[in-house]
Write a protein that holds these residues in place. Sequence first.
Motif, PDB file in Angstrom:
ATOM      1  N   ALA A  43     -15.952   3.599 -21.046  1.00  0.00           N
ATOM      2  CA  ALA A  43     -14.884   3.675 -20.040  1.00  0.00           C
ATOM      3  C   ALA A  43     -14.571   2.291 -19.481  1.00  0.00           C
ATOM      4  N   LEU A  44     -15.612   1.522 -19.194  1.00  0.00           N
ATOM      5  CA  LEU A  44     -15.402   0.165 -18.694  1.00  0.00           C
ATOM      6  C   LEU A  44     -14.677  -0.684 -19.733  1.00  0.00           C
ATOM      7  N   ALA A  45     -15.037  -0.513 -20.992  1.00  0.00           N
ATOM      8  CA  ALA A  45     -14.367  -1.260 -22.067  1.00  0.00           C
ATOM      9  C   ALA A  45     -12.885  -0.897 -22.138  1.00  0.00           C
ATOM     10  N   TYR A  46     -12.574   0.403 -21.971  1.00  0.00           N
ATOM     11  CA  TYR A  46     -11.169   0.815 -21.945  1.00  0.00           C
ATOM     12  C   TYR A  46     -10.434   0.133 -20.795  1.00  0.00           C
ATOM     13  N   GLY A  47     -11.073   0.125 -19.631  1.00  0.00           N
ATOM     14  CA  GLY A  47     -10.442  -0.517 -18.484  1.00  0.00           C
ATOM     15  C   GLY A  47     -10.189  -1.989 -18.722  1.00  0.00           C
ATOM     16  N   LEU A  48     -11.143  -2.676 -19.307  1.00  0.00           N
ATOM     17  CA  LEU A  48     -10.975  -4.105 -19.592  1.00  0.00           C
ATOM     18  C   LEU A  48      -9.908  -4.336 -20.658  1.00  0.00           C
ATOM     19  N   MET A  49      -9.836  -3.438 -21.625  1.00  0.00           N
ATOM     20  CA  MET A  49      -8.789  -3.553 -22.646  1.00  0.00           C
ATOM     21  C   MET A  49      -7.399  -3.436 -22.028  1.00  0.00           C
ATOM     22  N   LEU A  50      -7.275  -2.571 -21.015  1.00  0.00           N
ATOM     23  CA  LEU A  50      -5.970  -2.389 -20.367  1.00  0.00           C
ATOM     24  C   LEU A  50      -5.502  -3.656 -19.668  1.00  0.00           C
ATOM     25  N   LEU A  51      -6.431  -4.492 -19.258  1.00  0.00           N
ATOM     26  CA  LEU A  51      -6.052  -5.744 -18.587  1.00  0.00           C
ATOM     27  C   LEU A  51      -5.279  -6.667 -19.522  1.00  0.00           C
ATOM     28  N   ALA A  52      -5.420  -6.440 -20.824  1.00  0.00           N
ATOM     29  CA  ALA A  52      -4.723  -7.287 -21.786  1.00  0.00           C
ATOM     30  C   ALA A  52      -3.257  -6.901 -21.960  1.00  0.00           C
ATOM     31  N   PHE A  53      -2.886  -5.712 -21.453  1.00  0.00           N
ATOM     32  CA  PHE A  53      -1.511  -5.244 -21.617  1.00  0.00           C
ATOM     33  C   PHE A  53      -0.645  -5.693 -20.435  1.00  0.00           C
ATOM     34  N   PRO A  54       0.611  -6.047 -20.696  1.00  0.00           N
ATOM     35  CA  PRO A  54       1.544  -6.298 -19.580  1.00  0.00           C
ATOM     36  C   PRO A  54       1.680  -5.047 -18.726  1.00  0.00           C
TER      37      PRO A  54
END
Length: 233
Positions: free
Chosen positions: A26-37
């Motif tokens: 879940a944390l990895a998903y959240g961090l991945m979202l930071l890469a999106f505009p």
Amino acid sequence: MIGKLVRTNLIIGVRDYAYPIYLLIALAYGLMLLAFPREYLATMVPLFLFLEPGLVGFMFVGTEIFAEKKDGAIGALAVTPMEWRDYIMAKTLLLGGISVAGAALILTVGTRSLDGIPYVLAGSFLVSIVYTLLGIGISAKYRDLDDYFVPIIGVMVVSLLPFAHSHGYLTGEIWKVLYLIPSYPALYFFKAPFEEISTETLLLSGLALLAWSALAYHIARTRFYRYAVEGLR
């Protein structure tokens, strides 16, 4: 009894690193979202929110069932006076609670905001219940993850179709059948932080997920007892 089973499963899950890994995903998903505009978050966040409590939970509960079959835990429990519905409900409630924690991580880390979190948590809990129960019912017949792989792929493909439909990729009257899939009502809860969703729509979506939960519970109880407890093949 359910409370004791929840505590036991939690201790085992933490000891075996299953639940910490779940939250790390879940944390990895959240961090991945930071890469999106930010303009893409309204599309990506609902998708990631569903993947965590829904499909990941579906896979996790299956692997737990396999492990407990192999180490004889289910066989040992079969000779106790325990009600099997307590066993099923304990796993469902525990994974529901962990899914809520995972959804909170995804939303707060990925969006750096708490906007709409009550809707997200409610949707995560309800959809987790549905897919955990389905996972218990479907995995009960299989012995290991290799056999369970095809059902996982099938459930994943079917469950992701509503996301394609909601974004206009699947058109035509025939695709309205996708409203019957439990991931569709969950989608309204996950979209609530980004767009206006009426109270009536959320209420109907919640009722649809509750109806799915009742059906999934029947499937889990029937198949788990038949295949995992009685050992019929």
